[in-house]
Scaffold this motif. Structure first.
Motif, mmCIF file in Angstrom:
data_model
loop_
_atom_site.group_PDB
_atom_site.id
_atom_site.type_symbol
_atom_site.label_atom_id
_atom_site.label_comp_id
_atom_site.label_asym_id
_atom_site.label_seq_id
_atom_site.Cartn_x
_atom_site.Cartn_y
_atom_site.Cartn_z
ATOM 1 N N UNK A 1 0.929 -1.288 0.034
ATOM 2 C CA UNK A 1 0.154 -0.047 0.054
ATOM 3 C C UNK A 1 0.903 1.377 0.089
ATOM 4 N N UNK A 2 0.808 2.140 -0.907
ATOM 5 C CA UNK A 2 1.228 3.399 -1.045
ATOM 6 C C UNK A 2 0.307 4.329 -1.448
ATOM 7 N N UNK A 3 -0.702 4.787 -1.002
ATOM 8 C CA UNK A 3 -1.745 5.708 -1.420
ATOM 9 C C UNK A 3 -1.172 6.917 -1.597
ATOM 10 N N UNK A 4 -2.096 7.858 -2.555
ATOM 11 C CA UNK A 4 -1.463 9.210 -2.731
ATOM 12 C C UNK A 4 -2.303 10.131 -1.672
ATOM 13 N N UNK A 5 -2.008 11.173 -1.516
ATOM 14 C CA UNK A 5 -2.498 12.095 -0.455
ATOM 15 C C UNK A 5 -3.999 12.117 -0.468
ATOM 16 N N UNK A 6 -4.553 12.520 0.642
ATOM 17 C CA UNK A 6 -6.017 12.484 0.716
ATOM 18 C C UNK A 6 -6.878 13.378 -0.183
ATOM 19 N N UNK A 7 -6.240 14.350 -0.610
ATOM 20 C CA UNK A 7 -6.972 15.428 -1.146
ATOM 21 C C UNK A 7 -6.955 15.126 -2.638
ATOM 22 N N UNK A 8 -6.387 14.132 -3.250
ATOM 23 C CA UNK A 8 -6.465 13.980 -4.486
ATOM 24 C C UNK A 8 -7.037 12.350 -4.552
ATOM 25 N N UNK A 9 -7.781 11.862 -3.537
ATOM 26 C CA UNK A 9 -8.389 10.627 -3.877
ATOM 27 C C UNK A 9 -9.702 10.834 -4.785
ATOM 28 N N UNK A 10 -10.224 9.823 -5.424
ATOM 29 C CA UNK A 10 -11.199 9.943 -6.142
ATOM 30 C C UNK A 10 -12.626 9.929 -5.288
ATOM 31 N N UNK A 11 -13.707 10.559 -5.979
ATOM 32 C CA UNK A 11 -15.060 10.542 -5.240
ATOM 33 C C UNK A 11 -15.496 9.149 -4.596
ATOM 34 N N UNK A 12 -16.364 9.138 -3.607
ATOM 35 C CA UNK A 12 -16.754 7.814 -3.044
ATOM 36 C C UNK A 12 -17.100 6.857 -4.264
ATOM 37 N N UNK A 13 -16.702 5.617 -4.091
ATOM 38 C CA UNK A 13 -17.110 4.527 -5.034
ATOM 39 C C UNK A 13 -18.388 3.771 -4.333
ATOM 40 N N UNK A 14 -19.281 3.695 -5.276
ATOM 41 C CA UNK A 14 -20.658 3.005 -4.952
ATOM 42 C C UNK A 14 -20.384 1.561 -5.169
ATOM 43 N N UNK A 15 -20.212 0.827 -4.031
ATOM 44 C CA UNK A 15 -20.067 -0.549 -4.208
ATOM 45 C C UNK A 15 -21.368 -1.602 -4.321
ATOM 46 N N UNK A 16 -21.192 -2.491 -4.892
ATOM 47 C CA UNK A 16 -22.496 -3.377 -5.420
ATOM 48 C C UNK A 16 -23.321 -3.913 -4.343
ATOM 49 N N UNK A 17 -22.789 -4.023 -3.036
ATOM 50 C CA UNK A 17 -23.341 -4.390 -1.648
ATOM 51 C C UNK A 17 -23.475 -3.345 -0.821
ATOM 52 N N UNK A 18 -24.251 -3.910 0.172
ATOM 53 C CA UNK A 18 -24.624 -2.857 1.369
ATOM 54 C C UNK A 18 -24.317 -3.304 2.776
ATOM 55 N N UNK A 19 -23.990 -4.702 2.802
ATOM 56 C CA UNK A 19 -23.658 -5.107 3.986
ATOM 57 C C UNK A 19 -22.442 -6.017 3.822
ATOM 58 N N UNK A 20 -21.462 -6.322 4.889
ATOM 59 C CA UNK A 20 -20.529 -7.078 4.778
ATOM 60 C C UNK A 20 -20.244 -8.158 5.961
ATOM 61 N N UNK A 21 -20.289 -9.616 5.732
ATOM 62 C CA UNK A 21 -19.938 -10.358 6.650
ATOM 63 C C UNK A 21 -18.806 -11.356 6.403
ATOM 64 N N UNK A 22 -17.708 -11.235 6.964
ATOM 65 C CA UNK A 22 -16.311 -12.274 6.592
ATOM 66 C C UNK A 22 -15.910 -12.796 7.810
ATOM 67 N N UNK A 23 -15.747 -13.890 7.858
ATOM 68 C CA UNK A 23 -15.366 -14.729 8.896
ATOM 69 C C UNK A 23 -14.096 -14.367 9.052
ATOM 70 N N UNK A 24 -13.009 -14.282 8.594
ATOM 71 C CA UNK A 24 -11.616 -13.933 8.605
ATOM 72 C C UNK A 24 -11.031 -13.176 7.481
ATOM 73 N N UNK A 25 -10.134 -12.262 7.748
ATOM 74 C CA UNK A 25 -9.362 -11.672 6.570
ATOM 75 C C UNK A 25 -7.705 -11.757 7.073
ATOM 76 N N UNK A 26 -7.093 -12.292 6.232
ATOM 77 C CA UNK A 26 -5.472 -12.690 6.429
ATOM 78 C C UNK A 26 -4.780 -11.651 5.492
ATOM 79 N N UNK A 27 -4.151 -11.030 5.955
ATOM 80 C CA UNK A 27 -3.305 -10.373 5.190
ATOM 81 C C UNK A 27 -1.575 -10.494 5.475
#
Length: 472
Positions: free
Chosen positions: A79-105
């Motif tokens: 991850x190496x994001x750009x500065x906050x003021x250059x981020x694109x507008x909010x993205x509309x995702x195709x789902x409204x709720x999230x349920x995930x058992x586990x996330x590993x990174x």
């Protein structure tokens, strides 16, 4: 059906803003395994070598706008994001709720340039659920090999190695924490244009138990105990620079101003090797004061007192000043407005000649000889003044006054020895003749450490009948 899923994924990527530069190299969908694997996933400021999701509720995702899956594995994430003021507008995702058992990174590398933060390690989140814009995990496990944080406008960077944070076990462990100046110690003050404390420190073996990690999401930090195994702390201040004007807060005022609510039962620190170096306003050489084997115990550490809480934070310290004798002190810091700070402690068997480095360069005094057998102090400190007393016992104390060039000032040295400072004050003298009165008006533009030290020095000076003639 698998083709439909691929089509939906492709459509989702095509509808993303072009400035995101999002894409992937390959996609594999298995309805039988209820899995999706995406290789070479990338977007502006992020690359993921491999992303695999298992236990996916395809029907809920396609028709009910609910993302549900058992396990999400993110491998090789950078991850190496750009500065906050250059981020694109909010993205509309195709789902409204999230349920995930586990996330590993795994093999996580993140660099947030606008926050001065860089880290490398592993992250696991358990039981994520909620609306898509406010998903929270029930448990967090973070293992960092190293991290780095540039303190804004301070000229110092924080570095850490081998950090483990586990919300289920309620613990934090950190092998090494360092605070390192980014410029020469004198250059930092010159750059800021006023006096600052420049810190260079290494702290080993930091741990926190009973830690309410999930409370951090709500700006609350609770723990049963925080410990440090050892530390080396160096602080430098250049008195040639102007002092920042304005009233300085007392310690409790600073604690209460923190954006986080603190509730820690006890803090144990030590042993610490502490060095304070100061360049005097007048003079060509710095003076150093060192405390060896410094230990501290704080209980409790709180900043938003509740009903039933103690009235004071109690701080107990002990160590060896300039590696000679010992000093111990207890400070009671009031949690309720209007109550005074209270300080009580004692020095034992201090060879005063060990103080010559700071005495000569900062106080223009040379200590020829002397043993401070005992010095007890007890006083209260309000926002306006300190009051109390000191009681001492010493032998063979011989002091010379120095000129600005470091040479002995003949007449003033003679006066110190003959009239101002008696050579001996032992137990054969009445306590009254070995007692000094603490009566010192606080300078609100100075920090608490200055207030504390000068309250003690005023008591020492007043223990001599002609102590008002002493410098400082």
């Amino acid at each position: 059906a698998a083709g439909l899923v691929r089509k939906k994924v492709d459509e989702a990527f095509r509808t993303l803003p072009a400035e995101l530069q999002a894409g992937y190299s390959s996609l594999d969908v298995s309805l039988f395994k209820r899995s999706v694997i995406i290789n070479g996933l990338h977007g502006r400021g992020i690359t993921i070598t491999r992303l695999s999701a298992e236990g996916i509720g395809f029907w809920a995702a396609l028709h009910s706008h609910r993302l549900s899956l058992r396990h999400l594995l993110v491998e090789g994430c950078s991850l190496e994001p750009t500065a906050r003021d250059t981020l694109p507008p909010k993205i509309d995702l195709p789902f409204t709720t999230v349920t995930i058992g586990q996330v590993e990174c795994t093999n996580l590398k993140a660099t947030l340039h606008d926050k001065g933060l860089a880290l490398q390690g592993q992250l696991t989140l358990d039981s994520l659920s909620g609306p898509v814009d406010s998903v929270r995990p029930r448990a967090v496990h973070l293992a960092l090999d190293r991290f780095r944080y540039l303190i804004p406008d301070a000229g110092e960077v924080i570095q850490g190695r081998h950090l483990e944070l586990d919300s289920r076990k309620k613990l934090l462990r950190l092998d090494t924490l360092r605070i390192v100046p980014t410029l020469d110690k004198e250059a930092i003050g010159r750059k800021r244009g006023h006096q600052v404390d420049v810190v260079d420190a290494t702290i080993e073996g930091i741990s926190a138990e009973g830690l309410g990690i999930m409370g951090l999401f709500h700006h609350k930090m609770t723990a049963s105990e925080i410990r440090t195994e050892s530390a080396r702390i160096y602080v430098f201040r250049d008195r040639r620079l102007p002092l920042v004007r304005g009233d300085k807060p007392l310690p409790i005022e600073s604690l209460k101003a923190l954006p986080v609510t603190l509730r820690v039962d006890a803090v144990d620190m030590g042993p610490i090797f502490f060095t304070y170096e100061e360049y005097p306003a007048k003079g060509g050489q710095t003076g150093r004061l060192k405390i060896f084997r410094l230990k501290a115990h704080i209980a409790p550490l709180i900043n938003r007192p509740e009903k039933g809480d103690p009235e004071y934070i109690k701080v107990r310290t002990e160590g060896s000043l300039m590696n000679s004798g010992s000093v111990s002190a207890t400070t009671w810091m009031p949690l309720h407005k209007g109550d005074p700070y209270r300080v009580e402690g004692a020095f034992h068997e201090l060879d005063v000649t060990s103080l010559n480095d700071p005495a000569e360069h900062l106080g223009k005094l040379h200590l020829e000889s002397g043993m401070l057998n005992f010095l007890a102090f007890k006083f209260e400190m309000s926002p306006e003044k300190s009051t109390g007393q000191i009681i001492g016992e010493y032998h063979n104390l011989v002091v010379d006054k120095l000129k600005d060039n470091g040479k002995r000032a003949g007449f003033k040295s003679w006066a110190l020895k003959k009239f101002i400072i008696p050579r001996d004050k032992d137990k054969s003298l009445p306590v009254k003749k070995r007692t000094g009165k603490v009566d010192y008006k606080r300078d609100p533009q100075r920090y608490f450490s200055y207030y504390l030290l000068h309250s003690l020095l005023v008591g020492v000076k007043s223990s001599f009948s002609l102590g008002f003639l002493l410098p400082g």
